[in-house]
Design an enzyme around this catalytic site. Structure first.
Site, PDB file in Angstrom:
ATOM      1  N   GLY A   9      -0.869 -33.134 -21.256  1.00 31.85           N
ATOM      2  CA  GLY A   9      -2.058 -32.466 -21.811  1.00 31.85           C
ATOM      3  C   GLY A   9      -3.332 -32.972 -21.165  1.00 31.85           C
ATOM      4  O   GLY A   9      -4.371 -33.122 -21.816  1.00 31.85           O
ATOM      5  N   ASP A  57       5.407 -26.593 -19.085  1.00 31.18           N
ATOM      6  CA  ASP A  57       5.187 -26.401 -20.512  1.00 31.18           C
ATOM      7  C   ASP A  57       6.021 -27.462 -21.222  1.00 31.18           C
ATOM      8  O   ASP A  57       7.254 -27.470 -21.096  1.00 31.18           O
ATOM      9  CB  ASP A  57       5.654 -24.977 -20.861  1.00 31.18           C
ATOM     10  CG  ASP A  57       5.568 -24.698 -22.345  1.00 31.18           C
ATOM     11  OD1 ASP A  57       5.240 -25.617 -23.117  1.00 31.18           O
ATOM     12  OD2 ASP A  57       5.852 -23.545 -22.722  1.00 31.18           O
ATOM     13  N   TYR A 150       1.160 -28.545 -39.267  1.00 31.71           N
ATOM     14  CA  TYR A 150       0.503 -29.484 -38.341  1.00 31.71           C
ATOM     15  C   TYR A 150       0.706 -30.918 -38.840  1.00 31.71           C
ATOM     16  O   TYR A 150       1.104 -31.793 -38.065  1.00 31.71           O
ATOM     17  CB  TYR A 150      -0.997 -29.154 -38.217  1.00 31.71           C
ATOM     18  CG  TYR A 150      -1.716 -30.110 -37.290  1.00 31.71           C
ATOM     19  CD1 TYR A 150      -1.433 -30.109 -35.923  1.00 31.71           C
ATOM     20  CD2 TYR A 150      -2.640 -31.027 -37.776  1.00 31.71           C
ATOM     21  CE1 TYR A 150      -2.065 -31.002 -35.065  1.00 31.71           C
ATOM     22  CE2 TYR A 150      -3.274 -31.921 -36.927  1.00 31.71           C
ATOM     23  CZ  TYR A 150      -2.978 -31.909 -35.570  1.00 31.71           C
ATOM     24  OH  TYR A 150      -3.592 -32.803 -34.733  1.00 31.71           O
ATOM     25  N   THR A 185     -13.430 -31.487 -29.456  1.00 32.02           N
ATOM     26  CA  THR A 185     -12.794 -30.973 -28.234  1.00 32.02           C
ATOM     27  C   THR A 185     -12.527 -29.480 -28.472  1.00 32.02           C
ATOM     28  O   THR A 185     -13.009 -28.920 -29.455  1.00 32.02           O
ATOM     29  CB  THR A 185     -11.446 -31.672 -27.962  1.00 32.02           C
ATOM     30  OG1 THR A 185     -10.574 -31.386 -29.067  1.00 32.02           O
ATOM     31  CG2 THR A 185     -11.598 -33.175 -27.798  1.00 32.02           C
TER      32      THR A 185
HETATM   33  C1  8X3 Z   1      -6.844 -33.627 -35.736  1.00 35.40           C
HETATM   34  C2  8X3 Z   1      -7.577 -34.264 -36.815  1.00 35.40           C
HETATM   35  O1  8X3 Z   1      -8.496 -34.103 -39.150  1.00 35.40           O
HETATM   36  O2  8X3 Z   1      -8.138 -32.001 -38.021  1.00 35.40           O
HETATM   37  O3  8X3 Z   1      -5.596 -34.137 -35.506  1.00 35.40           O
HETATM   38  O4  8X3 Z   1      -6.255 -33.273 -38.817  1.00 35.40           O
HETATM   39  S1  8X3 Z   1      -7.600 -33.349 -38.258  1.00 35.40           S
END
Ligand code: 8X3
Length: 250
Positions: A9, A57, A150, A185
């Site tokens: 990345g 990828d 996530y 970012t």
């Molecule tokens: C990114 C930080 O706070 O959006 O990994 O989860 S947050």
């Protein structure tokens, strides 16, 4: 040749900043999908160090393996692996989540890290030397509303780093994780699919970290003496107290 660092990345954001800061200490293998950006970075850093570009990828095991096998033999002795590739896609309750977003996050944040590490780690174990730095997140420490997949992917990274530390200690390899909070970012633009207002609102009224702040920590971690392992470092902006507590000036 200098010690070799392999950074995934690296075409933007934190990965690019890490490449810049490690150029002072390492020969670099910079990896990503966007060849033009990697070429620009190589042009910039070539005055300081030797640089190889790999485009693949991370979510494709075949591409990962082929890319790493394509390296000249002397470049295959990787000392420092920085697993940075990863992203967030969408921010919705699970019951409204988009399966394509979930798969993209699991593919890059988890499977990508696994594929790259599986390809590079055996050499480190054989040589009994090396560092692995996984770029996780505050989201790997605390789950938050609408973060679900996530957060799960980053909790996974946290678990993998902890297991790796147990497995690698006997081989003199340091496994570390650096866990950023809010960093300005392209991250939020990707998460919110190009919605600038939503992306900007994340950092509005507070001073977020910069990619360079995380790169400083990574550089510090990998340049500690061999007997020191900065095992697990969470890095927050001064005005962020937790994943969800951010002090904003309105
Ligand atoms: C990114 C930080 O706070 O959006 O990994 O989860 S947050």
């Amino acid at each position: 040749m200098q010690k070799i660092a392999f950074i995934t990345g690296a075409s933007s954001g934190i990965g690019q900043a890490i490449a810049r800061s490690l150029a002072e200490h390492f020969a670099l293998i910079i990896c990503g999908r966007r060849i033009e950006r990697l070429q620009e970075l190589k042009n910039e850093l070539s005055a300081k160090t030797e640089v190889q570009i790999l485009t693949f990828d991370v979510g494709s095991k075949a591409e990962v393996d082929a890319a790493i096998e394509s390296l000249p033999t002397e470049w295959q002795k990787i000392h420092t692996l920085v697993n940075n590739a990863g992203n967030a896609h969408g921010r919705a309750p699970l019951h409204e989540g988009d399966v394509n977003d979930w798969e993209a996050m699991i593919d890059s944040n988890l499977k990508g890290l696994l594929y790259v590490t599986r390809a590079i780690l055996p050499g480190m174990v054989e040589r009994k030397i090396g560092d692995v730095v996984n770029i996780s997140s505050i989201a790997g420490k605390e789950a938050y509303e609408n973060g679900n997949v996530y957060c799960a992917s980053k909790f996974g990274v946290d678990a993998l780093t902890k297991s790796m530390r147990q497995e690698l200690v006997q081989h003199n390899i340091r496994a570390m994780s650096v866990n950023p909070g809010l960093v300005n970012t392209e991250f939020s633009m990707v998460r919110f699919k190009g919605d600038e207002d939503q992306a900007e609102s994340v950092y509005k009224g507070m001073e977020p970290l910069l990619a360079e702040d995380i790169a400083d920590v990574v550089q510090f971690a990998v340049t500690r003496p061999a007997h020191v392992n900065l095992a697990d470092v969470t890095v927050l902006a001064r005005s962020q107290a937790s994943a969800t507590k951010v002090h904003k000036n309105n």
